[in-house]
Scaffold this motif. Structure first.
Motif, short mmCIF file in Angstrom:
data_model
loop_
_atom_site.label_atom_id
_atom_site.label_comp_id
_atom_site.label_asym_id
_atom_site.label_seq_id
_atom_site.Cartn_x
_atom_site.Cartn_y
_atom_site.Cartn_z
N LEU A 35 35.11 63.32 -36.63
CA LEU A 35 34.17 63.36 -35.51
C LEU A 35 33.90 61.96 -34.97
O LEU A 35 33.89 61.75 -33.75
CB LEU A 35 32.85 64.01 -35.93
N LEU A 36 33.70 61.00 -35.86
CA LEU A 36 33.42 59.63 -35.43
C LEU A 36 34.61 59.05 -34.68
O LEU A 36 34.45 58.41 -33.62
CB LEU A 36 33.05 58.76 -36.63
N GLN A 37 35.82 59.24 -35.21
CA GLN A 37 37.02 58.74 -34.54
C GLN A 37 37.16 59.36 -33.15
O GLN A 37 37.52 58.67 -32.19
CB GLN A 37 38.26 59.08 -35.38
N HIS A 38 36.88 60.64 -33.05
CA HIS A 38 36.99 61.33 -31.76
C HIS A 38 35.99 60.76 -30.75
O HIS A 38 36.35 60.52 -29.59
CB HIS A 38 36.77 62.83 -31.96
N LEU A 39 34.76 60.54 -31.18
CA LEU A 39 33.74 59.98 -30.28
C LEU A 39 34.13 58.58 -29.82
O LEU A 39 34.01 58.25 -28.63
CB LEU A 39 32.38 59.94 -30.98
N ILE A 40 34.60 57.77 -30.74
CA ILE A 40 34.99 56.39 -30.40
C ILE A 40 36.16 56.41 -29.42
O ILE A 40 36.15 55.69 -28.41
CB ILE A 40 35.33 55.60 -31.68
N SER A 41 37.16 57.26 -29.69
CA SER A 41 38.32 57.36 -28.79
C SER A 41 37.90 57.83 -27.41
O SER A 41 38.38 57.31 -26.39
CB SER A 41 39.35 58.34 -29.35
N ARG A 42 37.00 58.78 -27.37
CA ARG A 42 36.52 59.31 -26.09
C ARG A 42 35.85 58.22 -25.27
O ARG A 42 36.08 58.08 -24.07
CB ARG A 42 35.55 60.46 -26.32
#
Length: 143
Positions: A126-133
């Motif tokens: 989830l954290l990686q996805h938010l950062i990428s977004r």
């Protein structure tokens, strides 16, 4: 778009309690609708009742976590984690959309992941996805 622009600066988005309660409600509703614990509900059959009543009866009781065997508990926990993961991801995206920013959204994900005992792999995803977004959004704004 007009409604979103009017809602972005609302004070409610800055309150952690709002997001905590929202997650709790969404998880609770999703678990109720999916019937996770009902999948493990036990039906007990009993013989004749005292007092001469010869009719047997069936009784269903609400299953508690401690009533489950090891494999059943692992299966139920996996289903609960999937629901928490989905709802937490959706709310974290909403936080960013409503102007809470990446830092607050990530803090929310960390806090709620720990509270709901989400596996660290789920939390990191989830954290990686938010950062990428957020990085993708910054790139779009500069080009």
């Amino acid at each position: 778009l007009y409604i979103k622009s009017r809602l972005i600066d609302h004070k409610i988005w800055s309150k952690d309690d709002f997001w905590d309660v929202a997650l709790s409600q969404q998880v609770s509703e999703s678990l109720t609708q999916s019937g996770v614990m009902q999948n493990f509900e036990r039906i007990t059959s009993r013989g004749p009742r005292a007092g001469g009543n010869e009719h047997g009866y069936r009784k269903s009781h609400k299953t508690k976590w401690h009533d489950l065997g090891l494999e059943e508990r692992a299966g139920a926990a996996s289903q609960v984690h999937a629901v928490v993961f989905a709802q937490l991801g959706a709310l974290a995206h909403s936080m960013i959309e409503f102007g809470c920013g990446l830092q607050r959204s990530c803090a929310f994900v960390r806090r709620m992941s720990i509270r709901h005992q989400l596996p660290s792999t789920h939390r990191n995803m989830l954290l990686q996805h938010l950062i990428s977004r957020c990085e993708d959004e910054k790139l779009k704004q500069t080009t």
